[in-house]
Design a protein around this motif. Structure first.
Motif, PDB file in Angstrom:
ATOM      1  N   ASP A  70      -6.312 -31.439  26.708  1.00  0.00           N
ATOM      2  CA  ASP A  70      -5.790 -30.154  26.232  1.00  0.00           C
ATOM      3  C   ASP A  70      -4.491 -29.763  26.920  1.00  0.00           C
ATOM      4  N   GLY A  71      -3.676 -30.742  27.333  1.00  0.00           N
ATOM      5  CA  GLY A  71      -2.390 -30.450  27.955  1.00  0.00           C
ATOM      6  C   GLY A  71      -2.477 -30.025  29.411  1.00  0.00           C
ATOM      7  N   ILE A  72      -3.663 -30.191  30.033  1.00  0.00           N
ATOM      8  CA  ILE A  72      -3.855 -29.783  31.429  1.00  0.00           C
ATOM      9  C   ILE A  72      -3.842 -31.016  32.332  1.00  0.00           C
ATOM     10  N   VAL A  73      -2.984 -30.972  33.348  1.00  0.00           N
ATOM     11  CA  VAL A  73      -2.894 -32.064  34.323  1.00  0.00           C
ATOM     12  C   VAL A  73      -3.273 -31.501  35.693  1.00  0.00           C
ATOM     13  N   LEU A  74      -4.118 -32.237  36.394  1.00  0.00           N
ATOM     14  CA  LEU A  74      -4.575 -31.839  37.727  1.00  0.00           C
ATOM     15  C   LEU A  74      -3.980 -32.793  38.759  1.00  0.00           C
TER      16      LEU A  74
ATOM     17  N   ILE B 104       4.606 -32.545  36.435  1.00  0.00           N
ATOM     18  CA  ILE B 104       5.220 -31.369  35.809  1.00  0.00           C
ATOM     19  C   ILE B 104       6.308 -31.819  34.847  1.00  0.00           C
ATOM     20  N   ALA B 105       5.849 -32.341  33.727  1.00  0.00           N
ATOM     21  CA  ALA B 105       6.742 -32.815  32.680  1.00  0.00           C
ATOM     22  C   ALA B 105       5.972 -32.820  31.362  1.00  0.00           C
ATOM     23  N   PRO B 106       6.684 -32.591  30.267  1.00  0.00           N
ATOM     24  CA  PRO B 106       6.001 -32.690  28.981  1.00  0.00           C
ATOM     25  C   PRO B 106       5.349 -34.054  28.855  1.00  0.00           C
ATOM     26  N   PRO B 107       4.218 -34.185  28.201  1.00  0.00           N
ATOM     27  CA  PRO B 107       3.583 -33.206  27.327  1.00  0.00           C
ATOM     28  C   PRO B 107       2.660 -32.206  28.029  1.00  0.00           C
ATOM     29  N   ALA B 108       2.596 -32.213  29.355  1.00  0.00           N
ATOM     30  CA  ALA B 108       1.726 -31.252  30.051  1.00  0.00           C
ATOM     31  C   ALA B 108       2.122 -29.829  29.676  1.00  0.00           C
ATOM     32  N   ARG B 109       1.128 -28.985  29.467  1.00  0.00           N
ATOM     33  CA  ARG B 109       1.369 -27.557  29.214  1.00  0.00           C
ATOM     34  C   ARG B 109       0.962 -26.723  30.415  1.00  0.00           C
ATOM     35  N   THR B 110      -0.021 -27.243  31.162  1.00  0.00           N
ATOM     36  CA  THR B 110      -0.516 -26.560  32.365  1.00  0.00           C
ATOM     37  C   THR B 110      -0.704 -27.608  33.456  1.00  0.00           C
ATOM     38  N   VAL B 111      -0.209 -27.306  34.654  1.00  0.00           N
ATOM     39  CA  VAL B 111      -0.410 -28.194  35.801  1.00  0.00           C
ATOM     40  C   VAL B 111      -1.133 -27.399  36.882  1.00  0.00           C
TER      41      VAL B 111
ATOM     42  N   GLY C   2      -7.151 -20.921  31.439  1.00  0.00           N
ATOM     43  CA  GLY C   2      -5.988 -21.645  30.922  1.00  0.00           C
ATOM     44  C   GLY C   2      -4.854 -21.716  31.920  1.00  0.00           C
ATOM     45  N   GLY C   3      -5.181 -21.564  33.235  1.00  0.00           N
ATOM     46  CA  GLY C   3      -4.173 -21.645  34.279  1.00  0.00           C
ATOM     47  C   GLY C   3      -3.381 -20.354  34.450  1.00  0.00           C
TER      48      GLY C   3
END
Length: 130
Positions: free
Chosen positions: A25-29, A52-59, A126-127
């Motif tokens: 869902d665009g979330i990177v940990l 911290i780069a697309p396609p991530a939406r939330t880091v 959602g961060g």
């Protein structure tokens, strides 16, 4: 990681690791652990920049296993915040314990970050701060 001790040339050991996980869902940990100091700041920075780069939406940066955070480590977090804003990515810190909370509080930088107690709490929101 090790680096030479400047006084006698012997190696000093610094413990640090960074593991990145795509949660969907665009979330990177990004889980950081150990000591974030001058000896490990480049590795921390590389790990954070890669996430911290697309396609991530939330880091989410999980700091729960960090045992020490120097001014270099704070610099990594400030850089992360700048990159997130630049890319339109939501950034949140997770599991901020005393080794990170204290320098964030003393410097006033804590006000600049969204902080959650756990990854689960951050994902539920959602961060973003409720």
């Amino acid at each position: 990681m090790s680096q030479p001790d400047s006084e006698d040339g012997e190696m000093i050991r610094t413990t640090f690791d960074a593991v990145t996980e795509d949660l969907g869902d665009g979330i990177v940990l990004v889980r950081l652990s150990g000591e974030i100091d001058i000896a490990t700041t480049d590795f921390a920075s590389e790990s954070i920049r890669a996430a911290i780069a697309p396609p991530a939406r939330t880091v989410l940066i999980d700091l729960s296993a960090v045992t020490f955070c120097s001014s270099a480590g704070l610099g990594n977090l400030v850089e992360a915040r700048r990159l997130a804003v630049q890319h339109g990515i939501t950034l949140a810190l997770v599991g901020v314990g005393r080794p990170v909370d204290r320098p964030l509080t003393i410097t006033g930088l804590g006000r600049e970050f969204t902080i959650f107690a756990s990854v689960e709490d951050a994902r539920a929101q959602g961060g973003r701060q409720p």
